[in-house]
Motif scaffolding. Sequence first.
Motif, PDB file in Angstrom:
ATOM      1  N   ALA A 164       0.871  -1.156   0.077  1.00 19.76           N
ATOM      2  CA  ALA A 164       0.111   0.132   0.052  1.00 19.76           C
ATOM      3  C   ALA A 164       0.768   1.184   0.025  1.00 19.76           C
ATOM      4  O   ALA A 164       0.295   2.299   0.537  1.00 19.76           O
ATOM      5  CB  ALA A 164      -1.117  -0.101   1.147  1.00 19.76           C
ATOM      6  N   TRP A 214      -8.485   6.176   1.168  1.00 24.57           N
ATOM      7  CA  TRP A 214      -7.679   5.260   1.659  1.00 24.57           C
ATOM      8  C   TRP A 214      -7.868   3.998   1.477  1.00 24.57           C
ATOM      9  O   TRP A 214      -7.298   3.000   1.051  1.00 24.57           O
ATOM     10  CB  TRP A 214      -7.208   5.456   3.033  1.00 24.57           C
ATOM     11  N   ARG A 218      -5.697   0.970  -0.407  1.00 31.32           N
ATOM     12  CA  ARG A 218      -5.067  -0.015   0.310  1.00 31.32           C
ATOM     13  C   ARG A 218      -5.745  -1.262  -0.199  1.00 31.32           C
ATOM     14  O   ARG A 218      -5.007  -2.037  -0.658  1.00 31.32           O
ATOM     15  CB  ARG A 218      -5.468   0.063   1.750  1.00 31.32           C
ATOM     16  N   ASN A 221      -4.518  -1.970  -4.085  1.00 29.73           N
ATOM     17  CA  ASN A 221      -3.270  -2.108  -4.512  1.00 29.73           C
ATOM     18  C   ASN A 221      -2.786  -3.814  -4.126  1.00 29.73           C
ATOM     19  O   ASN A 221      -2.310  -4.255  -4.832  1.00 29.73           O
ATOM     20  CB  ASN A 221      -2.321  -1.419  -3.683  1.00 29.73           C
ATOM     21  N   LYS A 222      -3.332  -4.156  -3.205  1.00 34.00           N
ATOM     22  CA  LYS A 222      -3.249  -5.690  -2.794  1.00 34.00           C
ATOM     23  C   LYS A 222      -3.659  -6.524  -3.774  1.00 34.00           C
ATOM     24  O   LYS A 222      -3.297  -7.428  -4.187  1.00 34.00           O
ATOM     25  CB  LYS A 222      -3.906  -5.958  -1.192  1.00 34.00           C
TER      26      LYS A 222
END
Length: 230
Positions: A164, A214, A218, A221-222
Amino acid sequence: MLINSGDTAFIILCTAMVCLMTPGLALFYGGLVSERNIISVMLQNFICMGVVAVIWIFGGFSLVFGQDVGGVIGNFFDYFGMLHIGVSVNKAWAPNIPFILFFAYQMMFAIITPALISGAIVGRVKFSAYVKFVFLWVIFVYIPVAHWVWGGGFLEQIGVVDFAGGIVVHVTAGFSALAAALFIGKRVDSVIKSEKPVSLPIVACGAGLLWFGWFGFRAANKTVQQSASR
């Protein structure tokens, strides 16, 4: 490989959420500064969207995610000018979503990272100088580090994982902001005492947008990192 409609919809949503973080940051910083600096600091955030987008299209993305060259940088010509970037999948980076969506999502990270630095130099740098700084910083700091960690560079090769942006975004922006603040120097005491935040409600609105964005920052991106098959 086929495009997964669920993953595609999810990454589109998260890309929009991360995009919202830049105006959110502009509001957050803008509300904290004095009235005479609010326009300047907000423009410093929004200009990143234009400057970084041009860099990203004309070589930036390719230098990060192009074929690795010595573990240091990507091949400049692989995706220059959005070459080979379209709605089809990419086996290495986007095996189940349109490659152009992966391109756009990663660009949102590249945009907000230099914008984070602006908070450390409020009211002490000319706008033209800041634009030049962003241009050079993205090329010589963000792009190499992003390749090292996310693009198959030497850090990723030795097992470094950054889902992240803890390294690529926050470490680079944080240390750069510290260096910029130390280089420019502190404000005059009389100026500090006379300036008050222009609007705390604006700060709260900006913080809310950052908080909301956010989750996209987060979670997606994972998902993207796990789906890549390099």
